[in-house]
Design a protein around this motif. Structure first.
Motif, short mmCIF file in Angstrom:
data_model
loop_
_atom_site.label_atom_id
_atom_site.label_comp_id
_atom_site.label_asym_id
_atom_site.label_seq_id
_atom_site.Cartn_x
_atom_site.Cartn_y
_atom_site.Cartn_z
N ALA B 28 0.83 -1.21 0.00
CA ALA B 28 0.00 0.00 0.00
C ALA B 28 0.87 1.26 0.00
N GLY B 29 2.17 1.08 -0.03
CA GLY B 29 3.05 2.24 -0.18
C GLY B 29 3.69 2.75 1.09
N ASN B 30 3.47 2.05 2.20
CA ASN B 30 4.09 2.48 3.45
C ASN B 30 5.60 2.30 3.37
N LYS B 31 6.34 3.36 3.60
CA LYS B 31 7.80 3.32 3.46
C LYS B 31 8.51 3.16 4.82
N ASN B 32 7.73 3.28 5.89
CA ASN B 32 8.36 3.28 7.22
C ASN B 32 8.14 1.98 7.97
N LEU B 33 8.35 0.89 7.30
CA LEU B 33 8.10 -0.40 7.94
C LEU B 33 9.28 -0.80 8.81
N PRO B 34 8.99 -1.52 9.86
CA PRO B 34 10.09 -1.95 10.74
C PRO B 34 10.88 -3.08 10.07
N GLU B 35 12.05 -3.32 10.61
CA GLU B 35 12.79 -4.50 10.20
C GLU B 35 12.15 -5.71 10.88
N ILE B 36 11.95 -6.78 10.15
CA ILE B 36 11.25 -7.96 10.69
C ILE B 36 12.11 -9.19 10.56
N ILE B 37 12.22 -9.94 11.65
CA ILE B 37 12.79 -11.29 11.54
C ILE B 37 11.78 -12.27 12.13
N CYS B 38 11.42 -13.26 11.35
CA CYS B 38 10.52 -14.30 11.82
C CYS B 38 11.34 -15.57 12.04
N TYR B 39 11.30 -16.12 13.26
CA TYR B 39 12.03 -17.34 13.58
C TYR B 39 11.06 -18.52 13.56
N GLU B 40 11.39 -19.52 12.79
CA GLU B 40 10.51 -20.68 12.65
C GLU B 40 11.27 -21.96 13.00
N LYS B 41 10.67 -22.79 13.84
CA LYS B 41 11.32 -24.03 14.27
C LYS B 41 11.42 -25.05 13.14
N GLN B 42 10.38 -25.11 12.31
CA GLN B 42 10.37 -26.09 11.23
C GLN B 42 11.17 -25.57 10.02
N ASN B 43 11.21 -26.39 8.99
CA ASN B 43 11.98 -25.99 7.81
C ASN B 43 11.12 -25.43 6.70
N ASP B 44 9.88 -25.04 7.05
CA ASP B 44 8.99 -24.47 6.04
C ASP B 44 7.93 -23.65 6.75
N ILE B 45 7.21 -22.85 5.98
CA ILE B 45 6.09 -22.11 6.54
C ILE B 45 4.87 -23.04 6.65
N GLY B 46 3.89 -22.62 7.42
CA GLY B 46 2.64 -23.38 7.48
C GLY B 46 2.30 -23.91 8.85
N GLY B 47 3.30 -23.95 9.74
CA GLY B 47 3.03 -24.36 11.12
C GLY B 47 2.35 -25.72 11.19
N MET B 48 1.24 -25.75 11.92
CA MET B 48 0.48 -26.98 12.13
C MET B 48 0.05 -27.65 10.82
N TRP B 49 -0.05 -26.85 9.75
CA TRP B 49 -0.57 -27.39 8.49
C TRP B 49 0.47 -28.19 7.72
N ASN B 50 1.72 -28.16 8.19
CA ASN B 50 2.73 -29.07 7.65
C ASN B 50 2.56 -30.42 8.31
N TYR B 51 2.05 -31.38 7.59
CA TYR B 51 2.00 -32.72 8.15
C TYR B 51 3.42 -33.22 8.37
N THR B 52 3.68 -33.79 9.52
CA THR B 52 4.97 -34.46 9.73
C THR B 52 4.75 -35.88 10.21
#
Lengths: 457, 457
Positions: B28-52
């Motif tokens: 939407a054009g916002n230029k003042n976004l924070p720096e983001i780091i997302c830490y994930e335990k698994q090796n992919d996105i999706g959380g619970m939806w990753n069948y293991t």
């Protein structure tokens, strides 16, 4: 020694050895003992020797420590793990067989513990959350979760003794297609009851002690067939008819495993006996031992003191032939250092000492016999300078070698063999029936068997 | 906004909602976004939806996040979880049934994610080890274990978003004698494949959604009998002949369970569907939410901001009817606060606001209908002040109520029902066969079925 404080992480065989070492000093009249807090994740002492029906996570949501299963019997002669300061004769008051079930061994291990004296040092249901070391104050900060109160506790220590073991965090490799296997896939860590696999075709992956022992359990309790898949070499015992070894699994399709030799077989369950990871999630990089199961882990001076920070003490991190008495020797040695009775040499000298042992181990041929001698010499090196009672380390080593030959001769019958105590010369009694036929492994049941006096050759 | 930095803990539905909220602002054009780091335990996105296929601990020795099992189908209508900014029509390009299998829903959930744009924020295989807050600097220190490098990483943040879910740490009660049960004892968290229980007598303990769904799976895949043991009230559905409900287990003797009504029955396996613990082992007391699965957790202003430290943000901590779109609304709201577009009121006002909602919930009768309305109003309260697309929250609530009636009518057939999208009015298509007969749950197989255009009443 004033006001020194030490944290012992874990109240299993290693942690208890450390507590016992200080207790021995106290009983010997030492008045300058440090303050000790032992943090234990479980609700009792004994570590791995506490059988738990739980798998995965425990009642507090913490990873289950225990890998023991029902019907587990000692897989080595009890004469090889006898405490020098507390013999089997003293505990049981009579001769018993050489390979007792878990509950009987646990009874012995805990028998020398004065529970009232020892438990006052231990905070139960307190898994360690985080440890930090402050270079300026030269102190450790240890934070634990006290699940009994629901609150965390933080305290400051001069020494930290890591006694959390290394048979609790499964090493679990992936094989193509395993995600679609239509049955249970588990690691030995989660194995609890062989009866679950009665009349089943079971695949064991790995050729560790876990593999051979769990395979034997499954055979004993009626598995339909047992196939052991090995990576490099078969275990090579003369297995019963419904047991066999095959080379490594290449992949799975549905319930069928395919092996490197081109063969395939359908299974009902897969059990991975693929070893354990050294896992210390509560330690920062600068305090954390990074190793695998081996005869002489790197970065541990005397196999005990973390090289980067020798006030960080690790017990029981070796691959083991010797067990309880080796832990004792390590704990006594660590105690003497903490008490100031022994000095830790400077970094250069520590490195030189570690190199001697590493080089020596490198030069071995990898055979059990040489490894046993190596570990015996390691123990003797420590034992020479501590006040732990002398014990016949080398003679126990010879028993280990005999044990390996006995397994070779009869993998399903070796537990019927008997050996003489190296401490008391008491000859073990014989089981009144073949091991395969004795299915109740409780302490009461075992101790009420009519043991047979061994016939001397 | 200069140099602000936020940590998102978890890359499942909650964490992705938060990343997506910032991404929407960027687009939407916002230029003042924070720096983001997302830490994930698994090796992919999706959380619970990753069948293991793994249970217990994962390949890095960390507790397995996933509780999903094979053959899981949505247990609620997809029309109730439709994203307001990404419809099922947009994703699939045609109508599909109302209750798709896991893989189909996962495809939809991840379909709106621009993986290239999103994944650059995420560090995979990085479980969080420890979080601290410094009152002086007003910053968080987050330490994670990067299993890809084998080293820990520590960074400083202005905000921490906890998006680790609360269906991963089993609540597992003890029943007398369970330690001697000669078969598998597991929690729903470790359930993977119903085929393991083919021809078995299975005991399920608990009357949660897990119990009813896993019981249905076991029925579908050929369990011999299924007994559901309830604490207070039976689930009460009209179960098939080989399924029944009994009051709570009092104890076990061998393989026999005894129930409160004096009856008993022998079982091959015990499955505890006894819910989950809220478990944040990486958080110190002063940052840690202490709650259970409920409609409005205490200490969370707007159900999001930790009262003791509102820069500590929790997503998805409610018991849920609404799921993905509720997470979106929370994430958008949190984003606006982080961006400074919304203020967090002072403590007194926060307490007053929380009390209004708590009191309101206290006054409800506990029925599903009232809880659904309550959660709808909670969502509408947030939605009113954010730029997330409006969506018919109340109409989705009515669908939830219909869903509950449909389950009541036919617990094994409710997944054959169809509903109209509240976003697009597209009517779901019908399954070409009864749910009990469709056993391949893969995306490919499901999408190649000949869906039937629903007959409008």
């Amino acid at each position: 020694m004033l006001n020194k404080k030490i944290a012992i992480l874990g109240g299993g065989p290693s942690g208890l050895a450390q507590l016992r070492a200080f207790e021995a000093a106290r009983l010997a009249g030492n008045k300058n003992l440090p303050e000790i807090i032992c943090y234990e994740k479980q609700n009792d002492i004994g570590g791995m020797w506490n059988y738990t029906w739980r798998t995965g996570l425990d009642k507090n949501g913490e990873p289950v420590h225990g890998s023991m299963y029902r019907y587990l019997w000692s897989n080595g002669p009890k004469e090889c793990l006898e405490f020098a300061d507390y013999t089997f004769d003293e505990h049981f008051g009579r001769a018993i067989p050489s390979y007792p079930p878990r509950a009987v061994l646990k009874d012995y291990i805990l028998g020398r513990i004065d529970e009232e004296a020892i438990k006052k040092y231990i905070r139960f249901e307190c898994p360690v959350r985080w440890v930090e070391y402050d270079d300026a104050t030269e102190k450790f900060t240890v934070t634990v979760m006290n699940h009994k109160t629901g609150e965390q506790e933080t305290d400051i220590f001069d020494y930290v003794v890591v006694a959390t073991g290394h048979f609790s965090t499964p090493n679990m490799p992936y094989f193509k297609g395993v995600e679609d296997f239509p049955g249970r896939v588990l690691h030995a860590h989660d194995f609890r009851d062989a009866l679950e696999f009665e009349n089943k075709d079971v695949l064991m992956i790995g050729s560790s002690y876990s593999a051979e022992d769990i395979a034997s359990q499954c055979y004993k309790y009626g598995a339909k067939s047992i196939t052991i898949s090995y990576r490099s070499e078969p275990i090579g015992y003369d297995w019963p008819d419904n047991m066999e070894e095959r080379p490594l699994v290449t992949h799975f399709e549905g319930n069928v495993a395919y092996f490197k030799d081109g063969t395939s077989k359908a299974f009902d369950a897969i059990m991975m006996c693929t070893g354990y990871l050294f896992h210390f999630p509560f330690l920062p990089d600068e305090l954390r031992l990074d190793t695998h199961n081996c005869m002489y882990p790197e970065h541990l001076y005397k196999g005990i003191f973390f090289h980067d920070n020798p006030k960080m003490i690790y017990l029981g991190m070796h691959d083991q032939y010797y067990t309880f008495n080796k832990l004792d020797v390590q704990a006594w040695y660590a105690r003497d250092v903490i008490l100031g009775d022994k000095a830790i040499p400077n970094a250069e000298e520590r490195l030189a000492d570690m190199k001697i042992w590493q080089d020596r181990h490198q030069a071995l041929d990898g055979s059990d016999d040489q490894n046993i001698d190596f570990q015996a010499d390691y123990i003797l090196d420590l034992l020479a300078t501590i006040d732990y009672p002398d014990f016949p380390v080398k003679a126990q080593g010879e028993l280990f070698k005999q044990w390996l030959r006995d397994k070779e001769e009869d993998i399903m019958g070796f537990r019927e063999k008997t050996y003489a105590s190296t401490m008391t010369n008491t000859m073990a009694t014989e089981l009144p029936a073949p091991w395969l036929e004795i299915k109740d492994d409780s302490l009461e049941s075992f101790m009420s068997l009519d043991f047979v006096e061994a016939t001397v050759d």
